[in-house]
Write an enzyme that holds these catalytic residues in place. Sequence first.
Site, PDB file in Angstrom:
ATOM      1  N   MET A   1      33.261  24.890  44.642  1.00 14.18           N
ATOM      2  CA  MET A   1      33.818  24.829  45.987  1.00 14.18           C
ATOM      3  C   MET A   1      32.750  25.080  47.024  1.00 14.18           C
ATOM      4  SD  MET A   1      36.786  23.734  46.670  1.00 14.18           S
ATOM      5  CE  MET A   1      36.598  24.190  48.391  1.00 14.18           C
TER       6      MET A   1
ATOM      7  N   HIS B   1      45.507  23.780  36.332  1.00 15.13           N
ATOM      8  CA  HIS B   1      44.155  23.778  36.875  1.00 15.13           C
ATOM      9  C   HIS B   1      43.141  23.601  35.746  1.00 15.13           C
ATOM     10  CE1 HIS B   1      46.097  25.546  40.445  1.00 15.13           C
ATOM     11  NE2 HIS B   1      45.038  25.081  41.102  1.00 15.13           N
TER      12      HIS B   1
ATOM     13  N   LYS C   1      39.208  28.108  35.713  1.00 17.49           N
ATOM     14  CA  LYS C   1      39.928  28.975  36.652  1.00 17.49           C
ATOM     15  C   LYS C   1      40.238  30.312  35.991  1.00 17.49           C
ATOM     16  CE  LYS C   1      43.717  28.966  40.005  1.00 17.49           C
ATOM     17  NZ  LYS C   1      42.803  29.353  41.104  1.00 17.49           N
TER      18      LYS C   1
END
Length: 269
Positions: free
Chosen positions: A16, A158, A162
């Site tokens: 991210m 996900h 994660k």
Amino acid sequence: MTHIPGIVITGASGRMGQMLIKTVTDSDQARLVGVVERKGHDWIGQDIGEAMGGQALGVHVTDDPLEAFAQAQAVIDFTAPEATLEFAALAAQARCVHVIGTTGMSDEQVAALEPASRHAVIVRAGNMSLGVNLLVQLTKKVAAALDEDFDIEIIEGHHHHKVDAPSGTALMLGEAAAEGRGVKLADVADRGRDGITGARKRGDIGFHAIRGGDIVGEHDVLFAAPGERIVLRHLATDRAIFARGALKAALWGQGKAPGQYDMVDVLGL
């Protein structure tokens, strides 16, 4: 160019973090003025563009967040709860807008953001996408319209990296369903079933987490009654949607009064 808000990205080396860096550098509405990584990381001191395998961007990775925040108007933070609390205090000191996409925060950690929000804008959401925040509003409305004959189950998927479950988005959806029902999620959440559990308790809100491969994010809210089911669904295929939403939040927060906000505020929902 200096009137364009300067943005700092924390957790620069993460997936991210790198997506956020690309989103900011591609934008004509913001400037990348700093990137932060943890002490001892291999990228410290490197140009972030070169560290990511591309051309130099003129911004070097630092392990001193306060120095970076002092040059910025906003911080975008998708890291870990403990780091986010530290960044919140420093962002408030620098009077930066602090956009928090960190998930897995406990109720106590969320409450610990309150002092920082007295001095700076905090925008926190378990999911920054427009579609998910519309889904949250729809979930609240459907839950309010249906009685407890409809069991509510939230199923999320996900990628296998994660580390927290249920996802922040699943918890947002659970909170919305509970609010629609007029109850507290903590009183009705069923977050794990294994073995002989007995029949499902009327009024509970169930959670199920799937982890596998490179799933970006999939969320279903199931309302199931005898003879019929309603399914609300959001599928994310590119995490760039989260980065775009976070940048939108950082820009929206400029000039706002100190306090805690969410994506419902940012999107005017």
